[in-house]
Enzyme design. Structure first.
Site, mmCIF file in Angstrom:
data_model
loop_
_atom_site.group_PDB
_atom_site.id
_atom_site.type_symbol
_atom_site.label_atom_id
_atom_site.label_comp_id
_atom_site.label_asym_id
_atom_site.label_seq_id
_atom_site.Cartn_x
_atom_site.Cartn_y
_atom_site.Cartn_z
ATOM 1 N N LYS A 112 0.834 -1.207 0.000
ATOM 2 C CA LYS A 112 0.000 0.000 0.000
ATOM 3 C C LYS A 112 0.860 1.246 0.000
ATOM 4 O O LYS A 112 0.532 2.228 -0.664
ATOM 5 C CB LYS A 112 -0.976 -0.014 1.180
ATOM 6 N N LYS A 194 -4.665 -9.583 -5.878
ATOM 7 C CA LYS A 194 -5.838 -10.073 -5.146
ATOM 8 C C LYS A 194 -6.993 -9.088 -5.321
ATOM 9 O O LYS A 194 -6.767 -7.885 -5.483
ATOM 10 C CB LYS A 194 -5.497 -10.281 -3.672
ATOM 11 N N LYS A 197 -10.680 -3.839 -2.467
ATOM 12 C CA LYS A 197 -11.470 -2.609 -2.599
ATOM 13 C C LYS A 197 -10.603 -1.477 -3.115
ATOM 14 O O LYS A 197 -11.021 -0.683 -3.936
ATOM 15 C CB LYS A 197 -12.030 -2.209 -1.245
HETATM 16 P P1 ATP Z 1 -8.688 -2.778 1.126
HETATM 17 O O1 ATP Z 1 -8.244 -2.889 -0.302
HETATM 18 O O2 ATP Z 1 -9.264 -1.446 1.480
HETATM 19 O O3 ATP Z 1 -7.645 -3.284 2.099
HETATM 20 P P2 ATP Z 1 -9.957 -5.341 1.137
HETATM 21 O O4 ATP Z 1 -10.710 -5.682 -0.077
HETATM 22 O O5 ATP Z 1 -8.594 -5.938 1.314
HETATM 23 O O6 ATP Z 1 -9.923 -3.756 1.242
HETATM 24 P P3 ATP Z 1 -10.465 -5.621 3.960
HETATM 25 O O7 ATP Z 1 -11.530 -4.848 4.646
HETATM 26 O O8 ATP Z 1 -9.044 -5.179 4.120
HETATM 27 O O9 ATP Z 1 -10.849 -5.695 2.408
HETATM 28 O O10 ATP Z 1 -10.560 -7.136 4.403
HETATM 29 C C1 ATP Z 1 -11.738 -7.743 4.929
HETATM 30 C C2 ATP Z 1 -11.572 -9.247 4.960
HETATM 31 O O11 ATP Z 1 -11.629 -9.769 3.625
HETATM 32 C C3 ATP Z 1 -10.218 -9.710 5.520
HETATM 33 O O12 ATP Z 1 -10.445 -10.860 6.301
HETATM 34 C C4 ATP Z 1 -9.420 -10.061 4.305
HETATM 35 O O13 ATP Z 1 -8.426 -11.040 4.571
HETATM 36 C C5 ATP Z 1 -10.500 -10.610 3.379
HETATM 37 N N1 ATP Z 1 -10.134 -10.459 1.973
HETATM 38 C C6 ATP Z 1 -9.874 -9.288 1.344
HETATM 39 N N2 ATP Z 1 -9.605 -9.491 0.055
HETATM 40 C C7 ATP Z 1 -9.694 -10.846 -0.152
HETATM 41 C C8 ATP Z 1 -9.524 -11.702 -1.290
HETATM 42 N N3 ATP Z 1 -9.213 -11.197 -2.468
HETATM 43 N N4 ATP Z 1 -9.701 -13.040 -1.138
HETATM 44 C C9 ATP Z 1 -10.020 -13.558 0.076
HETATM 45 N N5 ATP Z 1 -10.202 -12.804 1.190
HETATM 46 C C10 ATP Z 1 -10.039 -11.473 1.094
HETATM 47 MG MG MG Z 2 -7.334 -5.247 2.878
#
Ligand code: ATP
Ligand code: MG
Length: 328
Positions: A112, A194, A197
């Protein structure tokens, strides 16, 4: 009975990676004997760029999505992180036992930070707040996606260091372990990183069938399948991993055979996936419509959750302050 805790940022809408990697597990775990705490981690979301009005809307939408996905306020404690001030309080305490080097080597921080011109301190200390989120409730199991495994290792390190200094006779904080699902890491639609968001490569849990199809159609598949007649390897295809999560077992087998033998082209395979996804996601969308139409219900549920969470959190901080010499 043991404790389960997990959190999700309101940094954008709930996507299918979040759902398959974590939230589906939350819904399952709330049915068990353990007490479950789930949190919309809005303080964590401040570490990304955001508009104030957007965050206000997204906190609410994340709560609606989680309830629509199946969280049941009768079975779990659901709340906003910022409504329980002890999260930030314990994070400060943990800052005083966390080595800087451990934070600097976190993959998620490096990823990040590399995408930002000027890196804020909160991005670096993010996992310290996360350790506080979990340990405030003495949670021993944390249902998350694979990207959080390293942060949990750090949570254990923080618990050990604090215990060694302030509870050497009997450990006060437990060492939390990750709980992974079969889809521990869903890739984004580009197949490059991956699904996340903050990368904008997601399929939202509440998107319409048409919106989902517009994203699935151009999505990356096995690069060996240039033409419809080229056979592929399902195990390396992101679309296949989605089939495994959304399609019936017999469909998954048919998909694998037709990929290996080039019986189907990728578009046909994606059409079948779109049907399977609709089967799972339509009821969630319907529930979200119902819940979204009752904003005061959502506010009440989250406030009740925060009240319950605060009771536990206050007791933890009382014990922490006592052991650290911060009480008379
Ligand atoms: P950001 O990009 O803002 O970090 P994010 O999509 O990674 O958002 P988080 O809120 O950080 O979402 O994570 C919420 C949960 O979803 C965590 O348990 C994280 O491990 C899981 N998670 C996030 N992205 C994935 C993915 N691509 N596959 C499986 N689990 C995921
Ligand atoms: Mg995340």
């Amino acid at each position: 009975m043991s404790r389960i805790f997990s959190g999700i940022q309101p940094s954008g809408e709930l996507h299918i990676g979040n759902y398959l990697g974590a939230v589906q597990n939350w819904v399952r775990l709330q049915e068990g004997r353990d007490s479950t705490f789930f949190c919309v981690v809005d303080l964590h979301a401040l570490t990304g760029n955001y508009e104030v009005a957007d965050l206000r809307r997204r906190r609410h939408e994340m709560a609606v999505s989680l309830l629509a996905a199946g969280l049941d306020p009768e079975r779990c404690t659901l709340f906003f992180q910022s409504a329980v001030p002890q999260h930030a309080e314990l994070a400060w305490i943990f800052n005083t036992v966390t080595p800087l080097g451990e934070l600097e080597r976190q993959t998620q921080y490096k990823d990040k930070a590399s995408r930002q011109e000027s890196v804020i301190t909160g991005l670096l200390t993010y996992p310290v707040l996360q350790a506080a989120d979990i340990l405030l409730y003495h949670a021993v199991r944390v249902p998350v996606g694979e990207d959080q495994v390293q942060h949990l290792e750090l949570s254990r390190e923080i618990a050990r260091r604090w215990n060694a200094r302030f509870a050497s006779d009997m450990p006060y904080f437990p060492e939390p372990q990750p709980l992974l699902t079969p889809v521990r890491r869903l890739m984004g639609l580009d197949g490059q990183a991956k699904m996340s968001k903050s990368l904008g490569n997601t399929i939202g849990l509440l998107e319409s069938r048409e919106q989902i199809w517009d994203k699935l159609r151009p999505a990356m598949t096995d690069p060996a399948r240039q033409r419809k007649t080229d056979p592929g390897t399902p195990e390396i295809c992101n679309i296949y991993s989605m089939h495994r999560a959304f399609s019936a077992e017999s469909t998954v087998e048919t998909v694998a055979v037709n990929c290996r033998t080039a019986g189907w082209g990728c578009i046909e395979c994606k059409k079948v996936l779109a049907d399977s996804m609709e089967g799972v996601l339509l009821p969630i969308r319907r529930r979200a419509m119902e819940i979204g139409a009752q904003p005061s219900y959502v506010t009440d549920v989250l406030e009740e959750g925060a009240t319950r969470a605060r009771t536990t959190a206050q007791e933890t901080m009382r014990q922490v302050y006592e052991r650290m010499g911060l009480t008379d």
